[in-house]
Write an enzyme that holds these catalytic residues in place. Structure first.
Site, PDB file in Angstrom:
ATOM      1  N   THR A  31     -76.182  74.543  52.455  1.00 30.32           N
ATOM      2  CA  THR A  31     -76.259  73.282  53.214  1.00 30.32           C
ATOM      3  C   THR A  31     -75.096  73.202  54.195  1.00 30.32           C
ATOM      4  O   THR A  31     -75.277  72.922  55.388  1.00 30.32           O
ATOM      5  CB  THR A  31     -76.245  72.064  52.272  1.00 30.32           C
ATOM      6  OG1 THR A  31     -77.167  72.290  51.202  1.00 30.32           O
ATOM      7  CG2 THR A  31     -76.615  70.789  53.013  1.00 30.32           C
ATOM      8  N   ASP A  85     -69.369  69.148  53.001  1.00 32.65           N
ATOM      9  CA  ASP A  85     -69.745  70.202  52.053  1.00 32.65           C
ATOM     10  C   ASP A  85     -70.972  69.777  51.251  1.00 32.65           C
ATOM     11  O   ASP A  85     -71.290  68.595  51.157  1.00 32.65           O
ATOM     12  CB  ASP A  85     -68.565  70.480  51.103  1.00 32.65           C
ATOM     13  CG  ASP A  85     -68.665  71.848  50.433  1.00 32.65           C
ATOM     14  OD1 ASP A  85     -67.714  72.214  49.720  1.00 32.65           O
ATOM     15  OD2 ASP A  85     -69.698  72.525  50.623  1.00 32.65           O
ATOM     16  N   LYS A  98     -70.065  70.832  41.664  1.00 31.23           N
ATOM     17  CA  LYS A  98     -70.068  71.832  42.732  1.00 31.23           C
ATOM     18  C   LYS A  98     -69.643  73.157  42.143  1.00 31.23           C
ATOM     19  O   LYS A  98     -69.216  73.214  40.987  1.00 31.23           O
ATOM     20  CB  LYS A  98     -69.084  71.417  43.842  1.00 31.23           C
ATOM     21  CG  LYS A  98     -69.626  70.321  44.732  1.00 31.23           C
ATOM     22  CD  LYS A  98     -68.626  69.868  45.809  1.00 31.23           C
ATOM     23  CE  LYS A  98     -68.149  71.019  46.660  1.00 31.23           C
ATOM     24  NZ  LYS A  98     -69.246  71.859  47.190  1.00 31.23           N
ATOM     25  N   GLY A  99     -69.786  74.222  42.932  1.00 29.76           N
ATOM     26  CA  GLY A  99     -69.241  75.494  42.476  1.00 29.76           C
ATOM     27  C   GLY A  99     -70.261  76.517  42.039  1.00 29.76           C
ATOM     28  O   GLY A  99     -69.904  77.607  41.599  1.00 29.76           O
ATOM     29  N   GLY A 101     -71.760  78.164  43.907  1.00 28.74           N
ATOM     30  CA  GLY A 101     -71.536  79.263  44.853  1.00 28.74           C
ATOM     31  C   GLY A 101     -70.193  79.934  44.592  1.00 28.74           C
ATOM     32  O   GLY A 101     -69.794  80.865  45.286  1.00 28.74           O
ATOM     33  N   GLU A 107     -62.603  74.661  47.582  1.00 28.45           N
ATOM     34  CA  GLU A 107     -63.291  73.431  47.996  1.00 28.45           C
ATOM     35  C   GLU A 107     -62.540  72.222  47.480  1.00 28.45           C
ATOM     36  O   GLU A 107     -62.281  71.266  48.212  1.00 28.45           O
ATOM     37  CB  GLU A 107     -64.727  73.411  47.453  1.00 28.45           C
ATOM     38  CG  GLU A 107     -65.630  74.425  48.119  1.00 28.45           C
ATOM     39  CD  GLU A 107     -66.988  74.514  47.461  1.00 28.45           C
ATOM     40  OE1 GLU A 107     -67.106  74.143  46.277  1.00 28.45           O
ATOM     41  OE2 GLU A 107     -67.937  74.951  48.134  1.00 28.45           O
ATOM     42  N   LYS A 125     -80.877  67.133  44.662  1.00 27.25           N
ATOM     43  CA  LYS A 125     -79.566  67.225  43.996  1.00 27.25           C
ATOM     44  C   LYS A 125     -79.196  65.922  43.289  1.00 27.25           C
ATOM     45  O   LYS A 125     -78.204  65.864  42.571  1.00 27.25           O
ATOM     46  CB  LYS A 125     -78.479  67.563  45.019  1.00 27.25           C
ATOM     47  CG  LYS A 125     -78.758  68.772  45.911  1.00 27.25           C
ATOM     48  CD  LYS A 125     -78.806  70.043  45.122  1.00 27.25           C
ATOM     49  CE  LYS A 125     -78.910  71.305  45.973  1.00 27.25           C
ATOM     50  NZ  LYS A 125     -77.721  71.609  46.755  1.00 27.25           N
TER      51      LYS A 125
HETATM   52  O1  DER Z   1     -70.844  76.190  45.403  1.00 29.57           O
HETATM   53  C1  DER Z   1     -70.660  75.133  46.029  1.00 29.57           C
HETATM   54  O2  DER Z   1     -69.714  74.353  45.769  1.00 29.57           O
HETATM   55  C2  DER Z   1     -71.702  74.698  47.028  1.00 29.57           C
HETATM   56  O3  DER Z   1     -71.158  73.781  47.946  1.00 29.57           O
HETATM   57  C3  DER Z   1     -72.809  74.035  46.236  1.00 29.57           C
HETATM   58  O4  DER Z   1     -72.258  72.964  45.544  1.00 29.57           O
HETATM   59  C4  DER Z   1     -73.959  73.592  47.113  1.00 29.57           C
HETATM   60  O5  DER Z   1     -74.609  74.739  47.546  1.00 29.57           O
HETATM   61  P1  DER Z   1     -76.002  74.639  48.362  1.00 29.57           P
HETATM   62  O6  DER Z   1     -75.697  73.796  49.570  1.00 29.57           O
HETATM   63  O7  DER Z   1     -76.298  76.075  48.714  1.00 29.57           O
HETATM   64  O8  DER Z   1     -77.014  74.030  47.451  1.00 29.57           O
END
Ligand code: DER
Length: 235
Positions: A31, A85, A98-99, A101, A107, A125
Site C-alpha cells: 500500500t 504507511d 504492522k510488520g 513485511g 517503521e 484490514k
Molecule cells: O509490514 C508492514 O509493516 C507493512 O506496512 C504492512 O503492515 C502493510 O503491508 P501491505 O500494505 O502490503 O498490506
C-alpha cells in the site's frame, strides 16, 4: 475494485496531505508503495518540491531512490512532519498491527518521530480486536538463542493459545533476516490479545526482544478505501 486498486486509492488520498518542504516518513509494503510512487510522480511534475524522505526499509529506500525522491535519515531529521504507511490490522481505536513485511522496527522508529502518522488501508484490514484474526503479530528478536526467546514469548500468552513461529524465507527454510540483521518471530493467537498495553509491556520486557508489531496510540489518521468509497478516521 481489486484490493490493489483500493490500496492505491487510499494511498493517493493520503498524499493529498503532503505539502512542499515536508520531511516525510516513507512506509513499507504494497500500500505504501503506491504512496511513494505518487510522491515521486508529483515531484517530477513539479507539483511538489523540496521534499525529504525518510525510508522505513531498504526496499523503500531503493524505490524512493529510483524515483528521485531526496532521502535522509532520523539522525539528520529527528523530527518528521508526516509519515504515510500501511497496516496489517486496524482496530476501532486506530491501534495497529504492522510488520508482516518485516520492517516494523524502522517503521516504529520513523513513525514514532512524526507529528502526523497517516495509515492507509483497504477495508479488509479493519478488525474489532488486534490479534484475533488468526494472522501473525510479528516480534523482532535478536538471533542469539532465538528458540529461548520464542518459547518465552509463547509462554507469555499461553492462555490466549498463542503459538510462536520463527519467520523463515526461501525454500531451505532459513530464518528471515531483517534490515537490522535480526530475526522475526510471528505470534498467532486464537483469540484477541485483550489488554494491548499490558501485552506490549510484557513483550518488550523480554531481554531478547527488540520490538513488536503492535503500534498503539500512534496513528493520527487512518484512510480506509472500500467498495463504497473512502473513509477518513481521525484520532
Ligand atoms: O509490514 C508492514 O509493516 C507493512 O506496512 C504492512 O503492515 C502493510 O503491508 P501491505 O500494505 O502490503 O498490506
Amino acid at each position: 475494485l481489486t484490493q490493489d486498486e483500493l490500496k492505491k486509492i487510499a494511498a493517493y488520498k493520503a498524499v493529498e496531505y503532503v505539502e512542499s518542504g515536508m520531511v516525510l516518513g516513507l512506509g513499507t509494503g504494497s500500500t505504501a508503495k503506491h504512496a511513494v510512487d505518487r510522491i515521486g510522480e508529483l515531484l517530477r511534475q513539479g507539483k511538489l518540491h523540496n521534499i525529504v524522505g525518510i525510508p522505513t526499509s531498504t526496499k523503500t529506500h531503493e524505490q524512493a531512490l529510483a524515483l528521485g525522491i531526496p532521502l535522509s535519515d532520523l539522525d539528520t531529521h529527528p523530527h518528521v512532519d508526516l509519515a504515510i504507511d500501511g497496516a496489517d490490522e486496524v482496530d476501532p481505536f486506530l491501534n495497529l498491527v504492522k510488520g508482516r513485511g518485516g520492517s516494523l522496527l524502522r517503521e516504529k522508529m520513523v513513525e514514532g518521530a512524526c507529528r502526523k502518522f497517516i495509515v492507509i488501508v483497504d477495508e479488509s484490514k479493519l478488525v474489532k480486536h488486534l490479534g484475533g484474526s488468526g494472522l501473525a503479530m510479528p516480534v523482532e528478536i535478536v538471533p542469539y538463542c532465538w528458540k529461548f526467546t520464542a518459547q518465552r514469548l509463547q509462554r507469555l500468552f499461553k492462555e490466549s493459545g498463542c503459538v510462536a513461529k520463527l519467520r523463515t524465507s526461501g525454500e531451505n527454510g532459513e530464518p528471515s533476516v531483517t534490515d537490522n540483521r535480526n530475526y522475526v518471530v510471528d505470534l498467532y493467537f486464537n483469540k484477541d490479545i485483550g489488554d494491548l498495553k499490558a501485552a506490549s509491556d510484557e513483550i518488550l520486557r523480554l531481554p531478547g526482544v527488540v520490538e513488536h508489531g503492535m503500534f498503539l496510540d500512534m496513528a493520527t489518521t487512518v484512510i480506509v478505501a472500500g467498495e463504497l468509497g473512502i473513509t477518513v478516521k481521525n484520532k
